[in-house]
Design a protein around this motif. Structure first.
Motif, short mmCIF file in Angstrom:
data_model
loop_
_atom_site.label_atom_id
_atom_site.label_comp_id
_atom_site.label_asym_id
_atom_site.label_seq_id
_atom_site.Cartn_x
_atom_site.Cartn_y
_atom_site.Cartn_z
N GLN A 145 0.83 -1.21 0.00
CA GLN A 145 0.00 0.00 0.00
C GLN A 145 0.86 1.26 0.00
N TYR A 187 -5.21 -3.23 -4.41
CA TYR A 187 -4.29 -2.53 -5.30
C TYR A 187 -3.52 -1.51 -4.46
N HIS A 222 -5.27 1.53 -2.64
CA HIS A 222 -6.59 1.29 -2.04
C HIS A 222 -6.84 2.18 -0.83
N ASP A 257 -6.70 5.99 -1.58
CA ASP A 257 -7.88 6.45 -2.33
C ASP A 257 -9.11 6.56 -1.43
N PRO A 278 -15.38 1.04 -2.41
CA PRO A 278 -14.86 1.22 -3.76
C PRO A 278 -15.45 0.21 -4.74
N THR A 320 -10.32 -0.52 -6.61
CA THR A 320 -9.13 -0.41 -5.77
C THR A 320 -8.70 -1.77 -5.21
N TRP A 321 -9.40 -2.82 -5.62
CA TRP A 321 -9.07 -4.15 -5.11
C TRP A 321 -9.62 -5.23 -6.05
#
Length: 187
Positions: free
Chosen positions: A27, A72, A75, A78, A93, A168-169
């Motif tokens: 991260q 990601y 994540h 964001d 997300p 984001t994932w």
């Protein structure tokens, strides 16, 4: 903002958990704590998540990640940015889906649609205070869908729910996942 990332796991998922932990370590905004518990007694993910959420008393936000999913790198950054910009209590997300062709839950927030059925997977960021005030994840929710039950409790309590409309994932499905096999048969 202090964020505790919470990951329940099962004894049979060491490989998936290692991949999950690697995605957390990558991260750009690391969690302040990554709390992981292996559910040896098969109490269920709701009980494990609740226990870890109560243990995260030095954090004001909770993020959740199942052991078989991957974040990601941006994540948390964001979701934190979206929470700050919107004064949200709860940010979810979009995601990419692996192992379930043609299906993706990603959609903009709609309170009426959420009351009809869940489209928000558990990989969210929520104010710890809001989570605790709502009572956490119901540990005996119908069909084991404690995430949807909690989202409805938060909605009813007036929580500000905001969508971060970019993936984001990665939501990974496999035959032993709870979504396919159910709470008691997940491997």
């Amino acid at each position: 903002m202090r964020v505790a990332l919470i990951t329940p796991s099962l004894p049979t998922r060491a490989v998936a958990l290692a991949e999950c932990v690697t995605s957390v370590a990558a991260q750009t905004r690391l969690p302040d704590r990554h709390l992981i518990e292996i559910d040896h007694g098969r109490e269920g993910s709701a009980a494990v998540r609740n226990r870890l959420a109560y243990a995260a008393d030095d954090c004001d936000w909770l993020a959740f990640l199942d052991d078989d999913d991957l974040l990601y790198p941006a994540h948390l950054a964001d979701l934190e940015q979206t929470a700050d910009a919107t004064n949200a209590d709860f940010v979810y997300p979009f995601c990419d889906v692996e192992g379930r062709n043609g299906w993706n839950p990603s959609r903009d927030f709609d309170a009426d649609a959420l009351r009809q059925g869940n489209f928000i997977p558990v990989t969210v960021l929520v104010r710890r205070q809001s989570f605790l005030a709502a009572g956490g994840f119901p540990e005996h929710a119908e069909h084991g869908w404690e995430d949807h039950a909690l989202w409805l409790q938060l909605l009813d309590a007036g929580a500000r729910i905001v969508c971060h409309p970019q993936p984001t994932w990665r939501y990974r499905f496999h035959p032993g996942s709870k979504t396919y096999a159910g709470q008691t048969e997940a491997t």
